[in-house]
Design an enzyme around this catalytic site. Structure first.
Site, PDB file in Angstrom:
ATOM      1  N   GLN A   1       0.802  -1.224   0.000  1.00 56.44           N
ATOM      2  CA  GLN A   1       0.000   0.000   0.000  1.00 56.44           C
ATOM      3  C   GLN A   1       0.835   1.274   0.000  1.00 56.44           C
ATOM      4  O   GLN A   1       0.324   2.342  -0.332  1.00 56.44           O
ATOM      5  CB  GLN A   1      -0.938  -0.004   1.198  1.00 56.44           C
ATOM      6  CG  GLN A   1      -0.226   0.128   2.524  1.00 56.44           C
ATOM      7  CD  GLN A   1      -1.145  -0.172   3.698  1.00 56.44           C
ATOM      8  OE1 GLN A   1      -1.622  -1.279   3.872  1.00 56.44           O
ATOM      9  NE2 GLN A   1      -1.404   0.825   4.504  1.00 56.44           N
TER      10      GLN A   1
ATOM     11  N   CYS B   1      -5.051   0.481   3.605  1.00 55.24           N
ATOM     12  CA  CYS B   1      -5.133  -0.959   3.878  1.00 55.24           C
ATOM     13  C   CYS B   1      -6.499  -1.526   3.520  1.00 55.24           C
ATOM     14  O   CYS B   1      -6.598  -2.625   2.989  1.00 55.24           O
ATOM     15  CB  CYS B   1      -4.854  -1.228   5.347  1.00 55.24           C
ATOM     16  SG  CYS B   1      -5.995  -0.393   6.460  1.00 55.24           S
TER      17      CYS B   1
ATOM     18  N   HIS C   1      -6.482  -1.495  11.457  1.00 60.34           N
ATOM     19  CA  HIS C   1      -5.826  -2.006  10.255  1.00 60.34           C
ATOM     20  C   HIS C   1      -6.695  -3.108   9.650  1.00 60.34           C
ATOM     21  O   HIS C   1      -7.215  -3.942  10.376  1.00 60.34           O
ATOM     22  CB  HIS C   1      -4.434  -2.538  10.610  1.00 60.34           C
ATOM     23  CG  HIS C   1      -3.627  -2.981   9.430  1.00 60.34           C
ATOM     24  ND1 HIS C   1      -3.429  -2.194   8.323  1.00 60.34           N
ATOM     25  CD2 HIS C   1      -2.951  -4.130   9.172  1.00 60.34           C
ATOM     26  CE1 HIS C   1      -2.667  -2.842   7.451  1.00 60.34           C
ATOM     27  NE2 HIS C   1      -2.369  -4.019   7.944  1.00 60.34           N
TER      28      HIS C   1
END
Ligand SMILES: *[C@@H]1O[C@H](CO)[C@@H](O)[C@H](O)[C@H]1NC(C)=O
Ligand SMILES: *[C@@H]1O[C@H](CO)[C@@H](O)[C@H](O)[C@H]1NC(C)=O
Ligand SMILES: *[C@@H]1O[C@H](CO)[C@@H](O)[C@H](O)[C@H]1NC(C)=O
Length: 377
Positions: free
Chosen positions: A135, A141, A281
């Protein structure tokens, strides 16, 4: 502007030095040598001032890694691309403090009672998992978790392995509570792809790793979402069923400091939280298993192949570790016009209701009424 989501999405960090640490430690020649080799390996260049600052942080990280590896833990740590950053710095610059919307996401997944296989690995079943991506310096993410899940869904349904455009999600999915490089949620991104009628490929909409203007071209869309499956909050067993029977599953969890240096083994933490407001995340579960009595998930990350175990990590399963069961979802693909009328029951034994409330503020096609589905037991 809306409050941004707090998904971490750590990447190849663009370093901006600030808030210098306290008194500098005297470094050993070994530490200095390690730092120089690490710099070469990671092609880092700094100004003189920056060099000393980064060297200090690196030495502290290296100490923590060595201490951890001497201890009795289920996972090992190692130096990687994040080793010249302090976690405080990562948090200050890249973590968002606003709570997630994932606990508010209504579930439409009703699981059976099993039993399920003791281990599953979609990477070994065939060509069902795309290569690990990176990324970079963008909090995206959630877009990689999204494309990874949809790439697998399409491959499982049709045998075609596509590479889908994260950048389209970064640039275009704002209407669904996503915030480009500042975070988002896979479930919301699947909704976007569904109502947007498709996502383009990496080749026609390449990844840039920064926010940009939406350049979606409908005629170039190559993958489509027919429905979004949201797994019940904290129902980790439902994630097991979904991964075992249907598809890799997108999920979110809370990254804490030690995770940044993960190398191998089963990640487990006593310091992370389990609540949906703390997850920061998003990643993709592509399988699970058990090792020496410890159940784990096999997870694809989006920090490149040099991070962790060839870009993957294992995390302890069955304890809602770091809130990993707070925000799980996966898409049901629709394979374009030719399969427009294909019945979804061929994929999953769903019972369909068309009586559910339709999202009035969103466009949807009348021949594809919005459905709520219930898994038949
Ligand atoms: C959560 O959802 C609400 C309602 O859709 C929205 O206003 C808010 O901005 C969302 N929060 C985040 C962090 O995206
Ligand atoms: C290491 O940790 C495991 C699991 O927590 C424990 O069962 C074992 O006794 C520990 N071994 C040592 C040498 O401390
Ligand atoms: C699934 O989650 C998304 C995003 O959080 C939400 O918009 C959608 O309404 C949910 N689906 C169901 C059936 O609740």
């Amino acid at each position: 502007m809306r409050a941004a989501l707090c998904l971490l999405c750590a990447g190849a960090w663009q370093l901006v030095s600030s808030g210098r640490a306290a008194a500098a430690l005297k470094l050993s020649s070994l530490e200095k040598f390690q730092f120089k080799s690490w710099m070469v390996q990671h092609q880092k260049e700094y100004s003189v001032k920056e060099y000393h600052h980064r060297q200090q942080i690196f030495a502290q990280n290296w100490k923590k890694i060595n201490a951890h590896n001497k201890g009795n833990h289920t996972f090992k740590m190692a130096l990687n691309q994040f080793s010249d950053m302090s976690f405080a710095e990562i948090k200050r610059k890249y973590l968002w403090s606003e709570p997630q919307n994932c606990s508010a996401t209504k579930s439409n997944y009703f699981r059976g009672t099993g039993p399920y296989p003791t281990s599953v690995d979609w990477r070994k079943k065939g060509k069902f998992v795309s290569a690990v991506k990176n990324q970079g310096a963008c909090g995206s993410c959630w877009t990689f978790s999204t494309t990874g899940a949809l790439e697998s869904a399409v491959a499982i349904a049709s045998g075609k392995m596509l590479s889908l455009a994260e950048q389209q999600l970064v640039d275009c999915a704002q209407g669904f509570n996503n915030h480009g490089c500042e975070g988002g949620l896979p479930s919301q991104a699947f909704e976007y792809i569904l109502y947007n009628k498709g996502i383009m490929g990496e080749d026609t909409y390449p990844y840039k790793g920064k926010d940009g203007r939406c350049r979606f071209q409908p005629q170039k869309a190559i993958a489509f979402v027919k429905d979004v499956v949201n797994i019940t909050l904290n129902d980790e067993e439902a994630m097991v069923e979904a991964v075992a029977l249907y598809n890799p599953v997108s999920f979110a969890f809370e990254v804490t400091e030690d995770f940044m240096s993960y190398k191998s083994g089963i990640y487990s933490s006593a310091s992370c939280h389990k609540t949906p407001d703390k997850v920061n995340h998003a990643v993709l579960a592509v399988g699970y298993g058990v090792n020496n009595g410890v159940p784990y998930w096999i997870v694809k990350n989006s920090w490149g192949t040099k991070w962790g175990n060839d870009g993957y990590f294992l995390i302890e399963r069955g304890k809602n570790m770091c809130g990993l069961a707070a925000c799980a979802s996966y898409p049901i693909p629709q394979e374009g016009e030719s399969l427009h009328h294909r019945h979804i029951t061929s994929h999953v034994p769903y019972l369909w209701f068309s009586t559910q409330s339709t999202p009035v503020d969103r466009e949807y096609s009348p021949e594809e009424p919005f459905h709520m589905c219930i898994l038949l037991q």
